[in-house]
Design a protein around this motif. Structure first.
Motif, PDB file in Angstrom:
ATOM      1  N   PRO A   1      -7.653  -8.402  -4.268  1.00  0.00           N
ATOM      2  CA  PRO A   1      -6.645  -7.660  -3.527  1.00  0.00           C
ATOM      3  C   PRO A   1      -6.548  -8.190  -2.095  1.00  0.00           C
ATOM      4  O   PRO A   1      -7.568  -8.335  -1.408  1.00  0.00           O
ATOM      5  CB  PRO A   1      -7.170  -6.219  -3.552  1.00  0.00           C
ATOM      6  CG  PRO A   1      -8.069  -6.157  -4.745  1.00  0.00           C
ATOM      7  CD  PRO A   1      -8.700  -7.516  -4.822  1.00  0.00           C
TER       8      PRO A   1
ATOM      9  N   ASP B   1     -13.413  -0.567  -4.047  1.00  0.00           N
ATOM     10  CA  ASP B   1     -12.533   0.593  -4.204  1.00  0.00           C
ATOM     11  C   ASP B   1     -11.061   0.201  -4.238  1.00  0.00           C
ATOM     12  O   ASP B   1     -10.214   1.044  -4.541  1.00  0.00           O
ATOM     13  CB  ASP B   1     -12.779   1.572  -3.055  1.00  0.00           C
ATOM     14  CG  ASP B   1     -14.221   2.050  -3.004  1.00  0.00           C
ATOM     15  OD1 ASP B   1     -14.845   2.149  -4.081  1.00  0.00           O
ATOM     16  OD2 ASP B   1     -14.725   2.304  -1.905  1.00  0.00           O
ATOM     17  N   HIS B   2     -10.738  -1.059  -3.922  1.00  0.00           N
ATOM     18  CA  HIS B   2      -9.356  -1.540  -3.943  1.00  0.00           C
ATOM     19  C   HIS B   2      -9.039  -2.343  -5.201  1.00  0.00           C
ATOM     20  O   HIS B   2      -7.889  -2.722  -5.407  1.00  0.00           O
ATOM     21  CB  HIS B   2      -9.093  -2.435  -2.717  1.00  0.00           C
ATOM     22  CG  HIS B   2      -9.066  -1.682  -1.420  1.00  0.00           C
ATOM     23  ND1 HIS B   2     -10.197  -1.175  -0.841  1.00  0.00           N
ATOM     24  CD2 HIS B   2      -8.030  -1.361  -0.600  1.00  0.00           C
ATOM     25  CE1 HIS B   2      -9.872  -0.572   0.290  1.00  0.00           C
ATOM     26  NE2 HIS B   2      -8.580  -0.659   0.453  1.00  0.00           N
TER      27      HIS B   2
ATOM     28  N   VAL C   1     -13.391  -4.884   4.341  1.00  0.00           N
ATOM     29  CA  VAL C   1     -11.961  -4.692   4.554  1.00  0.00           C
ATOM     30  C   VAL C   1     -11.772  -4.518   6.056  1.00  0.00           C
ATOM     31  O   VAL C   1     -12.004  -3.437   6.601  1.00  0.00           O
ATOM     32  CB  VAL C   1     -11.429  -3.473   3.779  1.00  0.00           C
ATOM     33  CG1 VAL C   1      -9.958  -3.249   4.077  1.00  0.00           C
ATOM     34  CG2 VAL C   1     -11.640  -3.669   2.282  1.00  0.00           C
TER      35      VAL C   1
ATOM     36  N   ALA D   1       0.830  -1.207   0.000  1.00  0.00           N
ATOM     37  CA  ALA D   1       0.000   0.000   0.000  1.00  0.00           C
ATOM     38  C   ALA D   1       0.865   1.257   0.000  1.00  0.00           C
ATOM     39  O   ALA D   1       0.563   2.245  -0.694  1.00  0.00           O
ATOM     40  CB  ALA D   1      -0.951  -0.006   1.195  1.00  0.00           C
TER      41      ALA D   1
ATOM     42  N   THR E   1      -6.935  -5.898 -11.061  1.00  0.00           N
ATOM     43  CA  THR E   1      -7.132  -7.201 -10.425  1.00  0.00           C
ATOM     44  C   THR E   1      -7.514  -8.204 -11.508  1.00  0.00           C
ATOM     45  O   THR E   1      -8.423  -7.945 -12.305  1.00  0.00           O
ATOM     46  CB  THR E   1      -8.244  -7.147  -9.356  1.00  0.00           C
ATOM     47  OG1 THR E   1      -7.848  -6.238  -8.318  1.00  0.00           O
ATOM     48  CG2 THR E   1      -8.505  -8.515  -8.757  1.00  0.00           C
TER      49      THR E   1
ATOM     50  N   VAL F   1      -9.070  -7.851   1.159  1.00  0.00           N
ATOM     51  CA  VAL F   1     -10.477  -7.681   0.786  1.00  0.00           C
ATOM     52  C   VAL F   1     -11.189  -9.021   0.910  1.00  0.00           C
ATOM     53  O   VAL F   1     -10.706 -10.042   0.410  1.00  0.00           O
ATOM     54  CB  VAL F   1     -10.607  -7.152  -0.654  1.00  0.00           C
ATOM     55  CG1 VAL F   1     -12.062  -7.166  -1.115  1.00  0.00           C
ATOM     56  CG2 VAL F   1     -10.023  -5.745  -0.749  1.00  0.00           C
TER      57      VAL F   1
ATOM     58  N   ALA G   1      -5.543  -3.280   3.380  1.00  0.00           N
ATOM     59  CA  ALA G   1      -5.799  -3.994   2.131  1.00  0.00           C
ATOM     60  C   ALA G   1      -4.971  -3.385   1.014  1.00  0.00           C
ATOM     61  O   ALA G   1      -4.627  -2.199   1.044  1.00  0.00           O
ATOM     62  CB  ALA G   1      -7.282  -3.957   1.764  1.00  0.00           C
TER      63      ALA G   1
ATOM     64  N   PRO H   1      -4.271  -1.669  -2.383  1.00  0.00           N
ATOM     65  CA  PRO H   1      -4.968  -0.841  -3.382  1.00  0.00           C
ATOM     66  C   PRO H   1      -4.447  -1.177  -4.777  1.00  0.00           C
ATOM     67  O   PRO H   1      -3.428  -0.657  -5.211  1.00  0.00           O
ATOM     68  CB  PRO H   1      -4.594   0.583  -2.960  1.00  0.00           C
ATOM     69  CG  PRO H   1      -3.238   0.443  -2.334  1.00  0.00           C
ATOM     70  CD  PRO H   1      -3.126  -0.960  -1.778  1.00  0.00           C
TER      71      PRO H   1
END
Length: 535
Positions: free
Chosen positions: A164, A201-202, A174, A149, A184, A167, A178, A180
């Motif tokens: 991720p 959001d990750h 989360v 991160a 993915t 997550v 986690a 970011p």
């Protein structure tokens, strides 16, 4: 127990469903696990090259199959001439089975985790925790996730393997730190948690890749109760007929419009009319009726209601509204611009008890139910009283009597709890809008329409829901279709006006355009379908 979702939802398996899929492919079909891992690793390597075509690659591996995928990536990229450094969050002896085979093919164990391994990386591969992980990461895994991160904050892109790390693949929760991700890559199918905030959001750019598991697995395993909304939901909606009338197209009656908030019910009426309602009635305090009539679509009717001392709708207005509903069948939408206070609390509860038709409760209407979601149970127990509520996170927190942060951290659990306790279909608004039925089914909006983040778009959505309920669309379908049309309308409005310049009225107008374009596309597809031999 949750029912199976309808065909217009793309099924989203949970972590257990993915494990069952892998087990079926390996145990029943006979695909070697290492073959699946090799394919996954090759596709993951392709994504790494796409994100960072040149430069050193740092790969952080954990135990299990995710770590094995990381070793495959490392071998393939090294063979392609990239400088690769692999570090591991677990002792080498923890690797077993296919993951150990992948490590051996790479050429030996990785170095122990060290944040320094990321210093000169052009890209990082997160292969620490897989879809089976839950709860807050601990120990070295947590340290590595925090290190990745920090590197991402410095601008180093990250490609996550499957999910991720940190997550929850099922819920999107989360619990601690986690990764970011920039991108993915997930295999065979995306899990529900990749589409639900805060996990969503990750994720970054999501790529779903085929690793050779036969698609017929969908017919052999239990169908997930959660799914992603698709355009097919619009096909479930009725169309106006040549022998139709405004009454058959449905009537929406909207209660709201306190002084200073007269725009909200007008937007709701516009949303309802553009979504296909035959006509709409704005039931507002007598003191603002002329203002509302001037601002509302010219096709709408108005109904003057008794006002309380503050100028907003009085509790005694319930009798007027219910009498109109007895003479003119309608879906009742309560809340847009209603304002709060004891008078409105009594009004809403009287309408809940007295209205025998469909009901949508939005905005200030939900304030009357704060801390008492079970107040809706008496009406929702009847199949003739379909009910949809449309809270944003703050309204949901007040409804359930929980902290706002809890709603944001546990969105899937929260929306299911609200649907269970109210007996209503619940629309928890957000970029990942969740629509939950009392039986446990959940539809997830793919989101991605920042133009909707402006005042009044929720009022428009309430009108769209009301219009579809007025056409006798089943409530889970009506709410889901409304969310889809609203989403696409937000995107369409932003194309015309720009994201920053989009306002709620633009979205209401775009609802009709989105529906028109969908119906045209469906008609073209039908025309192009091969003719069948009638003999």
């Amino acid at each position: 127990m949750a029912s199976s979702p309808p065909a217009w939802l793309d099924p989203l398996p949970d972590a257990a469903g993915l494990r069952a899929t892998d087990a079926w492919a390996i145990g029943t079909v006979g695909i070697p696990g290492i073959a699946l891992m090799e394919t996954a690793g090759a596709l993951l390597a392709d994504a790494v090259v796409e994100v960072a075509p040149q430069g050193p690659v740092a790969i952080v591996c954990g135990a299990g199959n995710n770590g094995g995928d990381g070793y495959v990536v490392a071998r393939l990229l090294r063979q392609a001439g990239r400088r690769v450094r692999v570090v591991s969050t677990v002792p080498d002896e923890r690797l077993k089975g296919d993951a150990a085979l992948a490590r051996d093919a790479f050429g030996g164990p990785a170095d122990p985790w060290s944040a320094a391994a990321l210093d000169d990386a052009a890209v990082i591969v997160d292969a620490i925790l897989g879809t089976g992980a839950s709860g807050a990461p601990r120990g070295v895994a947590a340290e590595a996730i925090a290190g990745i991160a920090a590197a991402a904050d410095r601008g180093i892109p990250v490609v996550a393997c499957d999910v991720p790390s940190g997550v929850d693949a099922t819920t999107g929760e989360v619990a601690g730190v986690a990764v970011p991700a920039t991108a993915t890559v997930t295999f065979h199918a995306a899990t529900s948690g990749l589409w639900i905030a805060p996990g969503k959001d990750h994720v970054g750019r999501l790529r779903i890749v085929d690793i050779g598991i036969p698609r017929r697995v969908r017919d052999l395993l239990p169908v997930p109760s959660t799914g992603l909304l698709s355009a097919a939901v619009v096909d479930a909606l009725p169309r106006r007929r040549t022998d139709g009338t405004k009454f058959r197209s449905g009537h929406v009656l909207i209660v709201g419009g306190a002084p200073g908030m007269t725009g909200a019910p007008c937007l709701t009426a516009r949303g309802a009319m553009r979504a296909g309602a035959g006509y709409a009635t704005l039931a507002v305090p007598a003191g603002v009726e002329s203002t509302v009539a001037a601002r509302a679509p010219v096709e709408t009717l108005t109904l003057a209601l008794p006002a309380a001392d503050d100028g907003a709708v009085a509790a005694t207005a319930a009798d007027v509204v219910l009498e109109r509903l007895r003479t003119r069948r309608a879906t009742l939408v309560v809340g847009p611009g209603l304002s709060r206070g004891p008078e409105r609390d009594r009004l809403l509860r009287a309408l809940i008890a007295g209205h025998d038709g469909a009901l949508v409760v939005d905005a200030d209407g939900l304030a009357a139910l704060a801390g008492d979601p079970e107040a809706l149970r008496a009406r929702t127990a009847s199949a003739t009283r379909p009910t949809v509520i449309t809270p944003h996170a703050g309204e949901m927190a007040r409804l359930l009597g929980v902290e706002l942060e809890a709603v944001g951290e546990h969105r899937l659990a929260t929306v299911r709890d609200a649907a269970r306790r109210t007996g209503a279909v619940v629309v928890l608004k957000g970029d990942d809008t969740l629509i939950a039925a009392p039986d446990g089914r959940v539809a997830i909006s793919p989101g991605g329409a920042p133009g909707l983040a402006t005042a009044g778009t929720g009022d428009v959505l309430a009108g769209v829901v009301g219009a579809l309920l007025a056409r006798d669309v089943e409530p889970f379908t009506a709410a889901s279709a409304a969310v889809w049309l609203h989403l696409r309308a937000g995107l369409r409005a932003a194309e015309q006006h720009g994201v920053e310049g989009t306002v709620a009225g633009d979205v209401a107008e775009a609802v009709a355009i989105v529906r028109r374009d969908h119906d045209r596309s469906a008609a073209v597809a039908l025309d192009r379908a091969p003719a069948r031999d009638g003999g």
